[in-house]
Design a protein around this motif. Structure first.
Motif, PDB file in Angstrom:
ATOM      1  N   CYS A  41      -5.471 103.353  50.282  1.00 13.12           N
ATOM      2  CA  CYS A  41      -4.922 103.296  48.926  1.00 13.12           C
ATOM      3  C   CYS A  41      -5.746 102.309  48.094  1.00 13.12           C
ATOM      4  O   CYS A  41      -6.415 101.438  48.633  1.00 13.12           O
ATOM      5  N   THR A  43      -4.560  99.906  46.649  1.00 14.36           N
ATOM      6  CA  THR A  43      -4.031  98.585  47.017  1.00 14.36           C
ATOM      7  C   THR A  43      -4.811  97.998  48.190  1.00 14.36           C
ATOM      8  O   THR A  43      -5.047  96.791  48.253  1.00 14.36           O
ATOM      9  N   HIS A  62      -0.176 101.942  54.210  1.00 14.27           N
ATOM     10  CA  HIS A  62       1.237 102.189  53.890  1.00 14.27           C
ATOM     11  C   HIS A  62       1.515 103.637  53.506  1.00 14.27           C
ATOM     12  O   HIS A  62       2.437 103.907  52.757  1.00 14.27           O
ATOM     13  N   GLU A  63       0.703 104.590  54.023  1.00 11.19           N
ATOM     14  CA  GLU A  63       0.949 106.010  53.775  1.00 11.19           C
ATOM     15  C   GLU A  63       0.970 106.742  55.109  1.00 11.19           C
ATOM     16  O   GLU A  63       0.016 107.404  55.489  1.00 11.19           O
TER      17      GLU A  63
END
Ligand SMILES: [Zn+2]
Length: 162
Positions: A41, A43, A62-63
């Motif tokens: 990401c 991020t 976080h995916e």
């Protein structure tokens, strides 16, 4: 199952390494997901550049898309081997804030049940999804069945044949 797994670990700004970590242990409300697909990401780029601080040693990502490897004894509605996605925020689902629908302010474990989570949990304040396995706490609040469009979609599964 091997005791160790691969993980993309933040060391310091400018340095994320692929190294080994123990496979997480789960509690009765948790799930262990074998990651089949994840991504990088924007991020994560900010983390890499040191523009967003995380603790050294944290697994980023976080995916998550994966398959349930182990389920806690109290988790209902899911089964081992099921293909799932998991949300990044990871609220408890049972704090006062969660029960009012303010999941990003879940304060499970505090006296009043409210606390700023800092946006999201996995890959931020708890080990994330760029690893072979991911601990999903409070699995019933944080898992969702992987959508089925009527045909298998092998291009999305990382080549594992699912
Ligand atoms: Zn993201």
């Amino acid at each position: 199952m091997p005791a160790k797994m691969r993980a993309a670990i933040f060391v310091e700004p400018g340095r994320i390494v692929l190294d080994e970590k123990p496979i997480p242990e789960i509690g009765p409300l948790d799930a262990l997901i074998r990651i089949t697909t994840t991504t990088i990401c924007g991020t994560d780029i900010h983390i890499m550049k040191g523009e967003y601080p995380v603790e050294p040693g944290l697994t980023i990502g976080h995916e998550p898309v994966g398959v349930i490897e182990k389920l806690g004894s109290m988790v209902k509605g899911y089964e081992e081997g099921q293909r799932v996605i998991a949300g990044a925020i990871m609220p408890s689902g049972h704090s006062n804030a969660s029960l009012y629908g303010f999941h990003s302010q879940c304060g499970a474990g505090t006296a009043h049940g409210w606390k700023a989570l800092g946006g999201w949990r996995i890959g931020n304040t708890q080990d994330g999804a760029q690893a072979d396995y991911l601990l999903v706490p409070d699995a019933m609040a944080n898992l969702a069945p992987f959508p089925i469009w009527g045909h298998s979609i092998p291009i999305l599964n990382g080549g594992t044949g699912f």
